[in-house]
Design a protein around this motif. Structure first.
Motif, PDB file in Angstrom:
ATOM      1  N   GLY A  94     -43.993  -9.812   0.163  1.00  0.00           N
ATOM      2  CA  GLY A  94     -43.110 -10.574   1.025  1.00  0.00           C
ATOM      3  C   GLY A  94     -41.669 -10.485   0.580  1.00  0.00           C
ATOM      4  N   HIS A  95     -40.839 -11.272   1.247  1.00  0.00           N
ATOM      5  CA  HIS A  95     -39.391 -11.257   1.027  1.00  0.00           C
ATOM      6  C   HIS A  95     -38.974 -12.613   0.472  1.00  0.00           C
ATOM      7  CE1 HIS A  95     -35.508  -9.249   2.297  1.00  0.00           C
ATOM      8  NE2 HIS A  95     -35.089 -10.450   1.901  1.00  0.00           N
ATOM      9  N   VAL A  96     -38.277 -12.618  -0.655  1.00  0.00           N
ATOM     10  CA  VAL A  96     -37.790 -13.851  -1.271  1.00  0.00           C
ATOM     11  C   VAL A  96     -36.268 -13.856  -1.205  1.00  0.00           C
ATOM     12  CG1 VAL A  96     -37.690 -15.226  -3.381  1.00  0.00           C
ATOM     13  CG2 VAL A  96     -39.779 -13.954  -2.818  1.00  0.00           C
ATOM     14  N   ARG A  97     -35.700 -14.891  -0.549  1.00  0.00           N
ATOM     15  CA  ARG A  97     -34.236 -14.998  -0.394  1.00  0.00           C
ATOM     16  C   ARG A  97     -33.725 -16.154  -1.241  1.00  0.00           C
ATOM     17  NH1 ARG A  97     -31.909 -16.327   4.400  1.00  0.00           N
ATOM     18  NH2 ARG A  97     -30.132 -14.957   4.031  1.00  0.00           N
ATOM     19  N   ILE A  98     -32.815 -15.834  -2.154  1.00  0.00           N
ATOM     20  CA  ILE A  98     -32.259 -16.824  -3.070  1.00  0.00           C
ATOM     21  C   ILE A  98     -30.738 -16.795  -2.966  1.00  0.00           C
ATOM     22  CG2 ILE A  98     -32.141 -17.625  -5.458  1.00  0.00           C
ATOM     23  CD1 ILE A  98     -34.977 -17.586  -4.416  1.00  0.00           C
ATOM     24  N   VAL A  99     -30.107 -17.961  -2.913  1.00  0.00           N
ATOM     25  CA  VAL A  99     -28.647 -18.045  -2.959  1.00  0.00           C
ATOM     26  C   VAL A  99     -28.269 -18.605  -4.322  1.00  0.00           C
ATOM     27  CG1 VAL A  99     -28.616 -20.345  -1.881  1.00  0.00           C
ATOM     28  CG2 VAL A  99     -26.560 -18.912  -1.828  1.00  0.00           C
ATOM     29  N   CYS A 100     -27.287 -17.983  -4.977  1.00  0.00           N
ATOM     30  CA  CYS A 100     -26.963 -18.376  -6.346  1.00  0.00           C
ATOM     31  C   CYS A 100     -25.510 -18.068  -6.667  1.00  0.00           C
ATOM     32  CB  CYS A 100     -27.872 -17.641  -7.336  1.00  0.00           C
ATOM     33  SG  CYS A 100     -27.694 -15.839  -7.306  1.00  0.00           S
ATOM     34  N   PRO A 101     -24.948 -18.732  -7.687  1.00  0.00           N
ATOM     35  CA  PRO A 101     -23.596 -18.392  -8.135  1.00  0.00           C
ATOM     36  C   PRO A 101     -23.592 -17.039  -8.827  1.00  0.00           C
ATOM     37  CG  PRO A 101     -24.558 -20.069  -9.549  1.00  0.00           C
ATOM     38  CD  PRO A 101     -25.509 -19.888  -8.408  1.00  0.00           C
ATOM     39  N   ASP A 102     -22.437 -16.407  -8.876  1.00  0.00           N
ATOM     40  CA  ASP A 102     -22.395 -15.034  -9.389  1.00  0.00           C
ATOM     41  C   ASP A 102     -22.771 -14.924 -10.858  1.00  0.00           C
ATOM     42  OD1 ASP A 102     -19.878 -16.311 -10.011  1.00  0.00           O
ATOM     43  OD2 ASP A 102     -19.054 -14.347 -10.484  1.00  0.00           O
ATOM     44  N   TYR A 120     -44.392  -6.329  -9.417  1.00  0.00           N
ATOM     45  CA  TYR A 120     -44.718  -6.739  -8.045  1.00  0.00           C
ATOM     46  C   TYR A 120     -43.965  -5.851  -7.051  1.00  0.00           C
ATOM     47  CZ  TYR A 120     -46.537 -10.772 -10.526  1.00  0.00           C
ATOM     48  OH  TYR A 120     -47.245 -11.582 -11.387  1.00  0.00           O
ATOM     49  N   PRO A 121     -44.434  -4.634  -6.875  1.00  0.00           N
ATOM     50  CA  PRO A 121     -43.713  -3.671  -6.019  1.00  0.00           C
ATOM     51  C   PRO A 121     -43.682  -4.051  -4.541  1.00  0.00           C
ATOM     52  CG  PRO A 121     -45.868  -2.819  -6.673  1.00  0.00           C
ATOM     53  CD  PRO A 121     -45.646  -4.055  -7.479  1.00  0.00           C
ATOM     54  N   ASP A 122     -44.538  -4.986  -4.124  1.00  0.00           N
ATOM     55  CA  ASP A 122     -44.567  -5.371  -2.714  1.00  0.00           C
ATOM     56  C   ASP A 122     -43.713  -6.600  -2.415  1.00  0.00           C
ATOM     57  OD1 ASP A 122     -46.323  -3.308  -2.003  1.00  0.00           O
ATOM     58  OD2 ASP A 122     -48.041  -4.478  -2.692  1.00  0.00           O
ATOM     59  N   ILE A 123     -42.988  -7.097  -3.421  1.00  0.00           N
ATOM     60  CA  ILE A 123     -42.083  -8.226  -3.211  1.00  0.00           C
ATOM     61  C   ILE A 123     -40.645  -7.717  -3.207  1.00  0.00           C
ATOM     62  CG2 ILE A 123     -41.178 -10.374  -4.189  1.00  0.00           C
ATOM     63  CD1 ILE A 123     -43.898 -10.985  -5.303  1.00  0.00           C
ATOM     64  N   THR A 124     -39.909  -8.101  -2.179  1.00  0.00           N
ATOM     65  CA  THR A 124     -38.489  -7.775  -2.084  1.00  0.00           C
ATOM     66  C   THR A 124     -37.684  -9.027  -2.398  1.00  0.00           C
ATOM     67  OG1 THR A 124     -38.867  -6.103  -0.375  1.00  0.00           O
ATOM     68  CG2 THR A 124     -36.637  -6.975  -0.568  1.00  0.00           C
ATOM     69  N   VAL A 125     -36.746  -8.912  -3.321  1.00  0.00           N
ATOM     70  CA  VAL A 125     -35.908 -10.042  -3.729  1.00  0.00           C
ATOM     71  C   VAL A 125     -34.500  -9.843  -3.200  1.00  0.00           C
ATOM     72  CG1 VAL A 125     -34.961 -11.346  -5.675  1.00  0.00           C
ATOM     73  CG2 VAL A 125     -37.287 -10.427  -5.802  1.00  0.00           C
ATOM     74  N   PHE A 141     -32.863 -20.074   3.331  1.00  0.00           N
ATOM     75  CA  PHE A 141     -33.136 -19.482   2.022  1.00  0.00           C
ATOM     76  C   PHE A 141     -34.420 -20.095   1.475  1.00  0.00           C
ATOM     77  CE2 PHE A 141     -28.519 -18.729   2.194  1.00  0.00           C
ATOM     78  CZ  PHE A 141     -28.480 -17.395   1.815  1.00  0.00           C
ATOM     79  N   ASP A 142     -35.135 -19.329   0.686  1.00  0.00           N
ATOM     80  CA  ASP A 142     -36.322 -19.880   0.033  1.00  0.00           C
ATOM     81  C   ASP A 142     -35.917 -20.888  -1.035  1.00  0.00           C
ATOM     82  OD1 ASP A 142     -38.632 -18.406   1.213  1.00  0.00           O
ATOM     83  OD2 ASP A 142     -37.481 -16.683   0.522  1.00  0.00           O
ATOM     84  N   ALA A 285     -45.504 -14.967  -2.404  1.00  0.00           N
ATOM     85  CA  ALA A 285     -44.449 -14.192  -3.056  1.00  0.00           C
ATOM     86  C   ALA A 285     -43.461 -15.118  -3.762  1.00  0.00           C
ATOM     87  CB  ALA A 285     -43.727 -13.326  -2.033  1.00  0.00           C
ATOM     88  N   PHE A 286     -43.072 -16.207  -3.086  1.00  0.00           N
ATOM     89  CA  PHE A 286     -42.119 -17.135  -3.684  1.00  0.00           C
ATOM     90  C   PHE A 286     -42.736 -17.847  -4.888  1.00  0.00           C
ATOM     91  CE2 PHE A 286     -40.177 -21.437  -3.852  1.00  0.00           C
ATOM     92  CZ  PHE A 286     -38.904 -21.047  -4.252  1.00  0.00           C
TER      93      PHE A 286
END
Length: 298
Positions: A94-102, A120-125, A141-142, A285-286
């Motif tokens: 699956g797809h994991v979307r994270i928002v974070c400071p630089d 985990y080759p099938d997880i997109t971050v 976002f997750d 995935a998350f």
């Protein structure tokens, strides 16, 4: 529901979420003009305007807000159902979307991402850099990443890094022109690299503490940035003093390219937390991502 109706509704939800045809078109993989045509077709079929458009903003009308509230949960259920099917595979996907400071990229994720992505080759971050206080629910976002003190109480918070100490640094070239500050109040006479907080639009006040007393100093300087990485580069270039995480500049300090000052005054903050709504059912995935990045003090 016909296929074209499903496409129109999905397009509308994306524009309503992003408040921008340009950003929504990029996420959907279509042109802005095609997206605008799709929305116009939906409004024409329903006989009601769903979006209020100005030269600077796009926002749902009252009818649009009502449509979002009524159909958004169904689309989220569809996405959750698809993610649940992925759990039947040997490894989570699956797809994991994270928002974070630089700075969290280098402090937390970079050291551990290679091993995680290999395992985990099938997880997109997807890591989106934003130093403001992004609404992770509204932007879908997750999870988000913040220092421990800044996480809202209604969120699940998982510690993903050690405590973060800050430092005031400048280059040898800078200190050849100006004497080092003896205390934080002396910073008012220095050229400091400011950080603009995107959410509030204000400049970040540098935080200090000593003998149990905490206080902030509003500094001034010729350069204002929005990210910590460029602030470090500005300090290395001799432009001025920067207030940054100590671990990010440790190699430069040890090599003599930067000098740390006001060491006894610089604070330590609770480490970074990954936070997400308690009511959300996380995808496999998350959940895998959270466990992999959970901080374990050795």
């Amino acid at each position: 529901m016909r296929r074209d109706e499903f496409t129109e509704i999905r397009a509308f939800l994306e524009v309503a979420r992003e408040r921008s045809f340009t950003r929504a078109a990029a996420k959907l993989g279509v042109t802005r003009s095609a997206l605008s045509h799709t929305i116009s077709a939906l409004e024409g079929r329903l006989g009601v305007r769903l979006l209020s458009r100005t030269t600077r903003d796009v926002a749902p009308t009252a009818a649009g807000e009502r449509l979002v509230e009524s159909i958004q949960p169904h689309f989220e259920s569809i996405a959750a159902g698809i993610s649940a099917i992925g759990a039947l595979r040997d490894k989570p996907s699956g797809h994991v979307r994270i928002v974070c400071p630089d700075d969290a990229i280098d402090l937390v994720f970079r050291p551990r991402l290679p091993a995680f992505l290999h395992d985990y080759p099938d997880i997109t971050v997807e890591l989106i850099i934003d130093n403001g206080f992004t609404n992770i629910v509204e932007r879908q976002f997750d999870a988000g990443v913040r220092l421990g003190e800044a996480v809202a109480r209604d969120m699940v918070a998982v510690r993903i890094g050690p405590d973060v100490s800050y430092a005031v640094v400048g280059s040898p070239e800078y200190f050849r022109r100006r004497s080092a500050p003896a205390n934080p109040q002396d910073l008012t006479g220095h050229n400091c690299v400011n950080l603009r907080l995107p959410t509030l639009g204000a400049l970040y006040a540098w935080e200090f503490e000593k003998d149990g007393r905490e206080f902030s100093v509003r500094v001034e300087g010729q350069l204002i940035l929005s990210d910590i990485g460029p602030a470090i580069h500005a300090a290395l270039d001799g432009i001025g003093l920067a207030y940054v995480p100590k671990d990010l500049v440790r190699p430069y300090v040890e090599s003599g390219h930067l000098r740390a000052v006001l060491v006894d005054w610089c604070p330590t903050f609770q480490g970074y937390r990954l936070y997400y709504p308690s009511r959300r059912n996380p995808s496999p995935a998350f959940s895998t991502f959270v466990e992999a990045f959970r901080y374990r003090d050795r």
